[in-house]
Design an enzyme around this catalytic site. Structure first.
Site, mmCIF file in Angstrom:
data_model
loop_
_atom_site.group_PDB
_atom_site.id
_atom_site.type_symbol
_atom_site.label_atom_id
_atom_site.label_comp_id
_atom_site.label_asym_id
_atom_site.label_seq_id
_atom_site.Cartn_x
_atom_site.Cartn_y
_atom_site.Cartn_z
ATOM 1 C CG ASP A 1 0.378 -1.257 -1.461
ATOM 2 O OD1 ASP A 1 0.113 -1.014 -2.649
ATOM 3 O OD2 ASP A 1 0.057 -0.496 -0.526
ATOM 4 C CG ASP B 1 -3.969 -4.586 -4.865
ATOM 5 O OD1 ASP B 1 -5.048 -4.791 -5.441
ATOM 6 O OD2 ASP B 1 -3.815 -3.704 -4.007
ATOM 7 C CG ASP C 1 -8.619 2.299 0.774
ATOM 8 O OD1 ASP C 1 -8.856 1.083 0.882
ATOM 9 O OD2 ASP C 1 -9.430 3.104 0.268
#
Length: 308
Positions: A101, A140, A282
């Site tokens: 991330d 991701d 999230d």
């Protein structure tokens, strides 16, 4: 006789290796995790007014189980999980890439070094072994390049390619999917190059819309565009856990979103899956400013049932 023997040996030497069986054909439906975050909350909060809605619409449905540094010894954690799923098909998520991330920051972390990651993902694949399973590899990780240096991108790409090699070698009845972000993150042609460099040809295919909100139709259009750019047709799966009302331009606990279709085969993709756990935050943002990423919030879950 010698000539015949040599001819037979030649046939054996050139015969293609047997294909692994489909994990779908080896099982009889998706596994419903009795210890998912929403299931644990339902069990522990029987008198809460939101209990029935969350139980009937979320915790009773097949949801992926995520694995990372919090899982402890990964071989024990993964092996214990797949071995209790019986005749059902488990969906697992590997989420431990170093520098995770990089742009969003809410779900940062991951293995400390590339060497540690290689050991971790190798043990993950070994723990599944011949059990049938579906695995989404590092959500991701191939979309999150904008906040990384060229050296870090190359390092990450090599780690993911290693992961594909491990699943190919050690988990023959697993369909593994490299994550390809979502329909509005990275252009399809760019993502196709990233997938190819990261070893997508070693695994079943790729995943789309993990932890996001884009419609199944939009995700299917994107998946088909990625395949066109790849020049080969790789199966893909779509995360439909929160895409019932589509995307409103926000990604971090936005309001007005809704559950999408529960896990199934087909539906425009090879599978529609609930990869993100409905109700898991999230990050400290949007409708849950005080709930850390990955933590279950019953109000987030309840709102997804009704589209609030």
């Amino acid at each position: 006789m010698r000539a015949l023997a040599l001819a037979l040996l030649a046939v054996v030497a050139t015969a293609p290796a047997a294909h692994a069986a489909s994990p779908v054909s080896l099982t009889d439906g998706f596994y419903v995790d009795p210890d998912s975050n929403p299931a644990v909350w339902v069990r522990n909060n029987p008198s809460d007014g939101r209990n029935a809605a969350i139980k009937n619409n979320i915790s009773s449905k097949p949801i992926a189980r995520w694995f990372g540094s919090w899982s402890g010894d990964i071989k024990t954690a993964v092996g214990g999980y797949v071995n209790k799923t019986g005749t059902k098909l488990p969906v697992l998520v590997a989420y431990n890439i170093p520098g995770r991330d990089a742009c969003g920051g809410h779900s940062g972390g991951g293995a400390g070094t590339p060497e540690a990651y290689r050991a971790w993902i190798s043990a993950f694949a070994s723990a599944i072994g011949s059990r049938p399973a579906v695995v989404v590899i590092e959500p991701d990780s191939l979309a999150d390049f904008n906040c990384m240096t060229d050296a870090k991108i190359a390092e990450r790409t090599a780690m993911i390619k290693y992961a594909t090699e491990q699943f190919k070698a050690k988990a023959p009845n697993t369909w593994a999917y490299l994550d390809a972000g979502n329909a509005q993150w990275v252009p399809a042609g760019t993502m196709a190059t990233r997938l190819n460099n990261a070893g997508v040809r070693n695994v079943r295919g790729f995943s789309i819309n993990v932890s996001n909100y884009h419609t199944t139709a939009a995700s299917t259009t994107y998946g088909n565009a990625v395949n066109t750019a790849l020049g080969i047709t790789k199966p893909y799966v779509i995360d439909t856990s929160r895409n019932g009302n589509g995307h409103n331009g926000e990604w971090c606990n936005p309001g007005g979103r809704k559950l999408g279709p529960p896990a199934r085969t087909g539906g425009g993709a090879e599978m529609l899956l609930w990869v993100k756990v409905p109700g898991d935050s999230d990050g400290k943002c949007g409708k849950a400013p005080n709930v850390e990423a990955g933590k279950f919030d019953p109000q987030l879950a309840y709102d997804l049932v009704y589209g609030y």
